[in-house]
Design a protein around this motif. Sequence first.
Motif, PDB file in Angstrom:
ATOM      1  N   SER A 201      -8.820 -11.641  -6.788  1.00 33.91           N
ATOM      2  CA  SER A 201      -8.818 -10.334  -7.422  1.00 33.91           C
ATOM      3  C   SER A 201      -7.418  -9.850  -7.778  1.00 33.91           C
ATOM      4  N   ALA A 203      -4.957 -12.218  -8.574  1.00 38.30           N
ATOM      5  CA  ALA A 203      -4.268 -13.307  -9.269  1.00 38.30           C
ATOM      6  C   ALA A 203      -4.557 -13.299 -10.761  1.00 38.30           C
ATOM      7  N   HIS A 204      -3.572 -13.771 -11.535  1.00 40.85           N
ATOM      8  CA  HIS A 204      -3.829 -13.984 -12.954  1.00 40.85           C
ATOM      9  C   HIS A 204      -4.716 -15.191 -13.146  1.00 40.85           C
ATOM     10  N   SER A 221     -10.552 -13.457 -12.796  1.00 39.84           N
ATOM     11  CA  SER A 221     -11.855 -12.825 -12.955  1.00 39.84           C
ATOM     12  C   SER A 221     -12.932 -13.854 -13.295  1.00 39.84           C
TER      13      SER A 221
END
Lengths: 235, 270, 428, 328
Positions: A201, A203-204, A221
Motif C-alpha cells: 500500500s 510502494a510504487h 495497487s
Amino acid sequence: MPILQLNNIETYYGAIQALKGISMDVGKGEIVTLIGSNGAGKSTTLKSISGLAKVKNGSIIYKDKDITNRPPHETTLLGLAHVPEGRRIFAQLTVKENLQMGAYSVKGKDIIQERMETVFSYFPRLKERLNQKGGTMSGGEQQMLAIGRALMMQPEVLMLDEPSMGLAPIIVEQIFEIILQLNSMGITILLIEQNAYQALSIAHRGYVIQNGAIVLSGTGSELIENEQIKEAYLA
Amino acid sequence: MPILEVTNVTKEFGGLIANKDITLSVEKGSITAVIGPNGAGKTTFFNLVTGVYQPTSGEILVEGKSVVGLKPDEVAKRGISRTFQNIRLFGEMTVLENVLVGMHKHLKTGLLGIILNLPSTRNEELEAEKEAYRLLEYFDLAPLLNEKAKNLSYGAQRKLEIARALATKPKLILLDEPAAGMNPKETKELTDIIKQMGEEFDVSILLIEHDMKLVMEISEQIYVLDHGEKIAEGTPNEIRTNPKVIEAYLGSGAVQLGQRSEASANTTTE
Amino acid sequence: MKEKLTSFLQNKWSQVILFTLFVVITSLSLYLSQKSVVAFLLLLASLLVLYYMKLKNLTKWIVSAGILFILLPMASSGGPAFQSYMEVATMVGIYVAMALGLNIVVGLAGLLDLGFVAFFAVGAYSYAIFATPQASNFMPFGQYPLGGESFWIFLIIGGICAAIAGVLIGIPVLRVKGDYLAIVTLGFGEIIRIVFNNLDRPINFTNGAMGISSVTPPSIFGFNLVFPHHFYFVTLLILAFTIFAVLRFEHSKLGRSWKAVRENEIAAQAMGIPLVKTKLLAFALGATFSGMMGVVFAAKQAFIDPTSFTLLESFTILVMVVLGGMGSVPGVILGAALVTILNLQVLTELTNWVNQLNLSGMITIPDALSPAKMQKLLFGLLLVIFALYRPIGLIPAKNKKFDESKLKSSNSLSIDRENSVAIDKDNV
Amino acid sequence: MLQELLFSLPQVLIDGLALGAIYAVVALGYTMVYGILQLINFAHGEIFMTGAFIGTGFFIMLMGMSWTTAIPQLLLFIIVIVITASFTGLIGVGMERVAYRPLRSAPRLIPLITAIGISFILQDVIRFIAELATGRYILTGPSLFSNQITINFSSISSWFNNASFKTSFLIVLITAILLMVALDYFVNRTKWGTAIRAVSLDRETASLMSINVNKVISTTFFVGSALGGATGVLFAMQYGTIDPYIGFILGLKAFIAAVLGGIGNIRGAMLGGVILGLMEMFAAANLSILTGGIFGAEYKDVFAFAILIIVLIFRPEGLLGKPTAEKV
C-alpha cells in the motif's frame, strides 16, 4: 534508467541455492517492495546487493556501475545502505556510538554532527537516549536507531529488511510514515516486508518472490488487487 | 484429556517478556496451529514446551503430567518431538543415520552388546534401519538414504527433519515453520503429508506456520500470538474474520497508509 | 597405455599378485640386510596398500593380522636391529591405541580434549605403583611389589582407573563448551601431571619427580616378558581389541549419538539423547584404551616419571588424530603410525646422518639445528599446513553406506505404537 | 597461622602485583582476539615470549655499543619496548593473515589447531635463533633498574614484615598501567576502538557501516600482539632469565586471567590478571602453612587451574562478562 538493476542473480548458501535467477529493477526515487514468505529469498536478495552474500551468477548494476560481489564496506560507500533484518544494532554500544559507526567513513566532526541532527529531526527519541546502550531500548526505538544509523551514510538507496518485524501496529505505522517521508526527500527505498498488504500500500511497485524466483510483479495497487496474492499472503 | 495443556506460561529474558501468560491446549489427534508475526514469541513458546527454555512461571502438562523443569531429552522421552525453524539436522551424517538417531531412545542394546556384536544387537540394528528406511519412503527421501544431510535441498531437509522427529515415535510433534522455503508445489505435498501424518503415526500436531493457505486448510484450532501474548484463538473461520488478528498480522490499518502512499507516489513520479 | 595400466591395477588378481610380491621383497630385504629401515617401513606401509585393495574386509583383516603377528617379527629378527624395530613397532601400537581413544572424544563426540595424556598417566601409575614396593607406603595389607602375573589384571584395572578419571574430570569439565573445554582439559592434564610430580609427600604415592623404577616385568605361566618383542605381541593384542571395539562403537547407536551431539547438541537432545551421559561415556571409553596402554608402557619401560606425560604428549596425540582425519578409524591409525615413526625412526635416522656428515667434515651444521631438536617445529608446520590445505585429514571420515536392497521390504509403512517395530521381530 | 599470613602479606602483595600486571597485559591480547574472532589465539603466549627475546636481544646489543652509555637507561628502555612492540605486533598481523584468516569459516577446531602449530613453530624458531646467536637458548638479560628498595611495613605495625623490591618492579607496574590505560582509551574513546567493538559485536552489520572488517581484525591483532611483546620485555627485565618455553604456561595463566575476568571484556582481563597474580603469589607463600605442610608452593599452578575450573563452572561468563545464550 533504473538506479539499481539485478540481472538473473543466483546465490548459494553452501550447496543450497537460495536465489534462482532474480531480475528486478529499482527506479530513482521509487519505493519498491519485495514480498514473499519466510525463506523465499527476500533477505538473500538484499544481501546479494550489499555484498553480504556471494553471488554466483548474474550481475548487479548500480548507477551504471557493475557492483556484483563488491564487499559491503565498498557498496555502502557508493550510497547503498542496508538495514538488516532484526535491526542488528550494536547492543553494547551507546546510541551515539551506533550513529557514529553509521558515519564511519565520514571525515569531519561538523559533518557528522550535522547529519546526527538530521537523524534527530526524524527520530527525536534518539536524541533523548543518546548515551543509553542500544540493547536496552525497546524494539521500536531500536528500529529507529537502525534506520537512523543507515541515514548517517546519507544513502541514495535505502534497503530495509522487514522493518516492521515484531513491532506493535502503532509503531509500524510510524515507521511506515517515516519511510514515506524519507522517500519524499528523494531517497530511493527498497523494502522487504512480510506484511504484504501494508508494504504494497505504500510502494510504487512490488515484486513477489517465491522459492528464490520472482513470480509476479506490478504496481502496488495492481498487486493488492491480485487474487493470487490475496490468497497467498493476505489470507 | 488434551495431550498438551499449557496454562498461564510466561517467559522473561532479563526484563524482556517473550511470552506472556499464554494458555493453550492441544487435543489428542488434532492439528493445532500457532500463528503471528515474526518476533511474536512463537518459537520461544516451542522452546518452553520442549524444555530448551524453562518458563518463568506457569505450568506445562503433557498427558496430565508436568514437564516443567525437565531437560529437552527428558521431555523427548515423554513423547514430544520437534523440528526447528532454522533447520538443525546432523549435517555430516547420512539421511538414514539422521533418522536412526531419532530412534535412539527405543534401541535397547547396551555397551557389552555393542562391543561383542551380539546377535540381538545386530538384529535390533537391522530392524531399526528397515524402519528408518520406511520412514524415508514415506517422505519420498528413500533414494537419498546415503547422502549427507547437509547436501539435501531445502525442501528435502525440512522433510527429513519431520521424518527424524517421527522416528522418536512421539505422541505430539511440534513443527516450526515446516513449509518455509518450499515452493507452492512442495508446500501442497507437505500439506497432504501433514494431514495424513496424524492418523498414520498416531500423533498430535502443533505447528507454527506463515503460509496461511496451509494453516487454514489443515488446522482444527488456531492460536494467534502477538508481542508474546495470545490475542486470539479459534477455528480457521473464526480467526480469518477476527478483527484483532487482521490488525496485528493479516494486515490492515494499511488502508489508511495506502491512501497516503498514492498521494506521495503521485508527487514523486511526476 | 595409461588406461591399460589403470585397468590392470584395478583388477583384483593383479592387485593380489603385486601386493604379494611387494610384501615378499620387503620382508626378504628386511630379513637379509643388516640395517634396513626402509624395508621395515615399507613392510609396515604394505598395510596401507592393503587398505586400498579391492578385497573383502575379512580377507584384509586376516592378511594384516598375518603380516603383523608373523611376518613382521620374523622378517625383522634377521639383524641386530631386531629389538629396536620391535621397540618402534610397539610404540606405534601404543600411540595408535591412544589416538583411537582420543578419536572417540574429539573425532566422534567433537569434544576437544587437550589433556588426554592424563589418562595414559593414570594407567601407567596404577600399574607402576603396585608393581613396585611403592604401594607398601600406603597399603597396610598385602605384599608389594605384586608379581608379574598381576599385569594382566592391571590391564583391566588400569583401563577402569582411567575411565573413572575420565568421568571425574568430565563431570565438571563438560559444563563448559568448545574452546573453553579445550583449555579446561588442558588444565586438568597439567594438574594431574603436577600432582603425580609432587605426590611423594606427605605420603609417598608416586615418588615424585624421581619417578618409579624397577617396575616388575609382566609374566605369563612363569615366563617373564622383558624384551621389546614380547611387548610387541602384548601391544598388538590390545590394539586388535581396541580397533575391534572402536569400529563397533562407530556404527552403533552409541557412535551415532556421539556424532549427533557433535553435529548439533540441541537437536540431539530433542531426539532424546542425554547430553551429559553421552559425553561422559565418550570421555570414559576414550580414556579406557589410553589407560590400558599406560599399563603396557609402564611395564615396558620398567620406569616411569612425570616427564613422560607432558602437554606435548597430549598435543602429539591430537596431531595424530587431526592429521589422520578426525572421526576416521583408518585415518587415525595412519596418522598415529606416521607421527610415531617420524619421531622415533625418521628423526633419529636423520640426526645420525647429519652427525655423520658433520663428523666427516662434509658440512657443518650447528648442534642447534639438529633434526632431533626439530620435533616441535616439524609438528607445528605439519599442523598449520594440514589445517590450511587438508583440514579433513589423510583418510577423511566416511559415513556407513547402507545397502538399499537389504532395507527394502514388501510391506508398506505401517507403524503403530502398540507393537513398536524397531524391536518387535514379528512385525516385519 | 593468621599471624604468619599477615607477616608475609606485604611482600606477597608486591610480588603478586608485579606478576598480576604481567598477566593482565598478556590477558588483554587473548581477550581482544577472542572478542573479535571468538578464537583462542593459543600462540599469544609465544608472542609474549618472542617479545621477551627480541627485547633482551636489543638490550644486549645496545648495551654492547659504546655510545649507548651516554643515554639514560629509562630512555633506552622506552626505545627497546617500542621497537619490540612493533615487531611482535607485525608478527601478530602476519600470523592472522596466514593462519587464521583463511580459516574464518572453518569449524572452530581447525584454527585452534593452527594456533597450536604456530606456537610450536615460534618456540623452535626462537630457540634456534637464540642458540645460533649465543650458543644457548636460556638467556639472561643485562640487569637494569636493579636497585633494591625496602619498604618498612614493620614500622606501621609489628604484624607485618618488611617488603623489598627492585626498581624494575615500579617500572613494570607503571608501564603496565600506562599500557592498560592507553588501551582502554583507544578501545573506548577512539573511532578505531569503537569500530573494533562494533566488529566484535556483529561482524556482518559492521561491514554494512563501511567498516573494512579485515583491516579492523588486523589492527586488533597488531595491538594485542604489541602489548604481548611489550610485556615480554617487562617480564625479562623483572625476572632476569628467559627461555623459549616461558610463553606457554604464562600464556595459559594469562588466558585463565582473561576467562576469570570475562573473556572479551577488556577491563575484566585486567581485573582477572591482577587477581590471579595476587592469588598465585599468596598460594606460593602460604599453601604450605594453610594445609599444614601437605601441599607446598609447587601446587600453585594447580591452584590457578582450580580457580579457572571453578569460575567456569559457576560463572562461565567470568566476573565482568555477560552471559550469552545460544539462539534456538
